[in-house]
Design a protein around this motif. Structure first.
Motif, PDB file in Angstrom:
ATOM      1  N   ALA A  99      42.681  34.843  32.841  1.00 39.71           N
ATOM      2  CA  ALA A  99      41.526  34.131  32.303  1.00 39.71           C
ATOM      3  C   ALA A  99      40.449  35.107  31.839  1.00 39.71           C
ATOM      4  O   ALA A  99      39.811  34.900  30.800  1.00 39.71           O
ATOM      5  CB  ALA A  99      40.968  33.176  33.351  1.00 39.71           C
ATOM      6  N   GLY A 100      40.250  36.185  32.608  1.00 41.52           N
ATOM      7  CA  GLY A 100      39.261  37.184  32.206  1.00 41.52           C
ATOM      8  C   GLY A 100      39.633  37.858  30.906  1.00 41.52           C
ATOM      9  O   GLY A 100      38.774  38.116  30.052  1.00 41.52           O
ATOM     10  N   ALA A 133      36.331  41.643  35.497  1.00 42.72           N
ATOM     11  CA  ALA A 133      36.658  42.880  36.204  1.00 42.72           C
ATOM     12  C   ALA A 133      38.134  42.930  36.565  1.00 42.72           C
ATOM     13  O   ALA A 133      38.781  43.984  36.461  1.00 42.72           O
ATOM     14  CB  ALA A 133      35.791  43.002  37.457  1.00 42.72           C
ATOM     15  N   ALA A 134      38.697  41.789  36.976  1.00 38.32           N
ATOM     16  CA  ALA A 134      40.122  41.746  37.323  1.00 38.32           C
ATOM     17  C   ALA A 134      40.994  42.071  36.118  1.00 38.32           C
ATOM     18  O   ALA A 134      42.094  42.625  36.263  1.00 38.32           O
ATOM     19  CB  ALA A 134      40.480  40.368  37.873  1.00 38.32           C
ATOM     20  N   ALA A 135      40.512  41.743  34.922  1.00 38.35           N
ATOM     21  CA  ALA A 135      41.260  42.030  33.697  1.00 38.35           C
ATOM     22  C   ALA A 135      41.112  43.490  33.257  1.00 38.35           C
ATOM     23  O   ALA A 135      41.709  43.891  32.255  1.00 38.35           O
ATOM     24  CB  ALA A 135      40.795  41.102  32.581  1.00 38.35           C
ATOM     25  N   GLY A 136      40.293  44.254  33.972  1.00 32.57           N
ATOM     26  CA  GLY A 136      40.108  45.662  33.622  1.00 32.57           C
ATOM     27  C   GLY A 136      39.106  45.893  32.520  1.00 32.57           C
ATOM     28  O   GLY A 136      39.064  46.993  31.947  1.00 32.57           O
ATOM     29  N   VAL A 137      38.287  44.891  32.216  1.00 32.00           N
ATOM     30  CA  VAL A 137      37.260  45.052  31.185  1.00 32.00           C
ATOM     31  C   VAL A 137      36.140  45.918  31.779  1.00 32.00           C
ATOM     32  O   VAL A 137      35.589  45.581  32.824  1.00 32.00           O
ATOM     33  CB  VAL A 137      36.705  43.694  30.733  1.00 32.00           C
ATOM     34  CG1 VAL A 137      35.596  43.873  29.709  1.00 32.00           C
ATOM     35  CG2 VAL A 137      37.835  42.846  30.150  1.00 32.00           C
ATOM     36  N   PRO A 138      35.784  47.034  31.135  1.00 33.33           N
ATOM     37  CA  PRO A 138      34.846  47.983  31.750  1.00 33.33           C
ATOM     38  C   PRO A 138      33.375  47.638  31.556  1.00 33.33           C
ATOM     39  O   PRO A 138      32.525  48.523  31.558  1.00 33.33           O
ATOM     40  CB  PRO A 138      35.194  49.294  31.033  1.00 33.33           C
ATOM     41  CG  PRO A 138      35.633  48.880  29.679  1.00 33.33           C
ATOM     42  CD  PRO A 138      36.356  47.553  29.876  1.00 33.33           C
TER      43      PRO A 138
END
Length: 345
Positions: A99-100, A133-138
Motif C-alpha cells: 500500500a505504501g 517507510a515499509a515500502a522503503g520510500v526515503p
C-alpha cells in the motif's frame, strides 16, 4: 486560465483516500470536473461501490489512457489513470509495504506530470507514513517527497528548493518553519536563516494567492514570546533579527507575538477579516492545532515553494473508519477547490 486537468492521487488504498475521492466526484461535480484519479482502477471501483446509496447504481470507474482524456468520460463516471500494476484491493486498515508503494508511485507520477506541464495541479489523498517507510520510500511524507522531485526536475540541490507547509481554511492560514521532525529537532530548526526563508516564501506564495502583499504575524517559540528573555532567548537572538531583516526587505511582518494569542488575532470570523492574513508558526503542532481545532473538515494543506501546485486534505488515512463508508470528503473537496484556484483552472 488553463484547461489542463487536475490529478488526484489515490493515497493509501488501505485508508479512506479512495472513499473520499469517490464521494468528491459524487457530491461536488463542479469541483471535480476535469479531474482524474492517478491511481488504481480496482481500488476506486471498490470505493465507488462503497459510497453508492441503497438502491442506487454504483458510480462507474472509467480507465483512461492519458490525462487529457479526463474530460471525455460521461456523467456519473470517475476517470482513473492506472499508475501501478492492477491490484486486488488491499485489506482496509492494515499497514503494508504494498500500500505504501502504491501511494508513493501515484504521487511520483502526478508530481512529474505537473512538473512537465501535463496537469494544472496535484491534489493528494492521505498516505500512511508507516506504510511509506515499509515500502522503503526515503521520505517521511508528501512534502519531502515532492521537494525531492522538484529539486531533481530543476537540477538543483535539495536545499536550493526550500518548501513550507501551509494549512488554511476560511478562518485562518498558518505556515510552518519546520514540518515533520521531533520537537527537540524542531527547536534546533528555529534559526535565523530558516525563519527568514519562511517569511520570504510566505510573502511570495500567499501574496500570489491574495493578489497583494500579505500581512504576516510571527508566533514566538517560547511562552509569552520569551517575555524579554525570561523564558528563553530564541526570540531575542534569532526570531526578532529575522523579522527585522524581512522588514528591511519590504515585507509586511509583525511580531513575534505570544503563540497562545496570535492565532486568535489572525482569525477571520463573522464575515470580518482577522488582524493578519497568515501566521508563521515555529513548529508543526504549534501551527496546526489551532487551524484543525476550527474544523478538520474544511482545512487544506498547501505546499509552498514548489514549482507546481499541490494541495491535500488536512487529515490522515483514518484507518479506524476505513471501509465503513462514513468518511467525510469535505476537506478533500476544499483541497480540490483550492487547487483549481491556485492552478487557475
Amino acid at each position: 486560465m488553463t484547461s489542463l486537468p487536475i490529478a488526484i492521487t489515490l493515497g493509501d488504498p488501505a485508508g479512506i483516500g479512495p472513499e473520499i475521492i469517490a464521494k468528491a466526484f459524487r457530491d461536488a461535480p463542479d469541483a471535480t470536473a476535469g479531474c482524474f484519479v492517478a491511481g488504481d482502477v480496482g481500488s476506486m471501483r471498490r470505493a465507488a461501490a462503497l459510497v453508492s446509496g441503497p438502491g442506487q447504481p454504483a458510480w462507474s470507474v472509467a480507465l483512461i489512457g492519458s490525462a487529457d482524456e479526463a474530460s471525455d468520460v460521461p456523467p456519473r463516471c470517475i476517470p482513473v489513470l492506472q499508475i501501478t500494476e492492477l491490484l486486488a484491493p488491499v485489506p482496509y486498515a492494515q499497514v503494508s509495504a504494498l500500500a505504501g508503494k502504491v501511494a508513493a508511485d501515484c504521487v511520483l507520477w502526478a508530481s512529474r506530470a505537473a512538473l512537465r506541464g501535463e496537469v494544472a495541479a496535484v491534489v493528494t489523498a492521505p498516505l500512511h507514513k508507516e506504510a511509506l517507510a515499509a515500502a522503503g520510500v526515503p521520505y517521511p511524507g508528501h512534502t519531502e517527497l515532492l521537494q525531492a522531485e522538484a529539486a531533481a526536475h530543476l537540477g538543483k540541490p535539495l536545499q536550493d528548493v526550500p518548501v513550507r507547509m501551509m494549512l488554511a481554511n476560511d478562518e485562518m492560514r498558518t505556515v510552518l518553519v519546520s514540518i515533520h521532525m521531533s520537537l527537540r529537532d524542531a527547536i534546533e530548526a528555529v534559526t535565523f536563516d530558516n525563519v527568514l526563508q519562511t517569511l520570504r516564501i510566505t510573502h511570495q506564495s500567499v501574496g500570489a494567492a491574495l493578489g497583494r502583499a500579505p500581512c504576516i504575524a510571527v508566533a514566538g517559540l517560547n511562552p509569552h514570546a520569551g517575555e524579554g528573555g525570561l523564558f528563553g532567548r530564541e526570540e531575542i537572538d534569532t526570531i526578532i533579527p529575522a523579522v527585522e531583516a524581512a522588514m528591511r526587505e519590504g515585507l509586511d511582518v509583525h511580531g513575534p507575538y505570544a503563540p497562545d494569542t496570535v492565532f486568535m488575532r489572525a482569525r477571520a470570523k463573522n464575515g470580518q477579516p482577522g488582524e493578519f492574513d497568515v501566521v508563521v508558526a515555529m513548529y508543526h503542532d504549534q501551527g496546526l492545532i489551532p487551524v484543525k481545532y476550527l474544523g478538520v473538515e474544511q482545512g487544506v494543506n498547501v505546499t509552498l515553494g514548489l514549482p507546481l501546485v499541490r494541495t491535500s486534505p488536512d487529515h490522515g488515512t483514518a484507518f479506524d473508519i476505513a471501509g465503513s463508508g462514513v468518511a467525510d470528503a469535505s476537506s478533500l473537496i476544499a483541497a480540490i477547490r483550492m487547487a483549481r484556484k491556485l492552478g487557475r483552472v
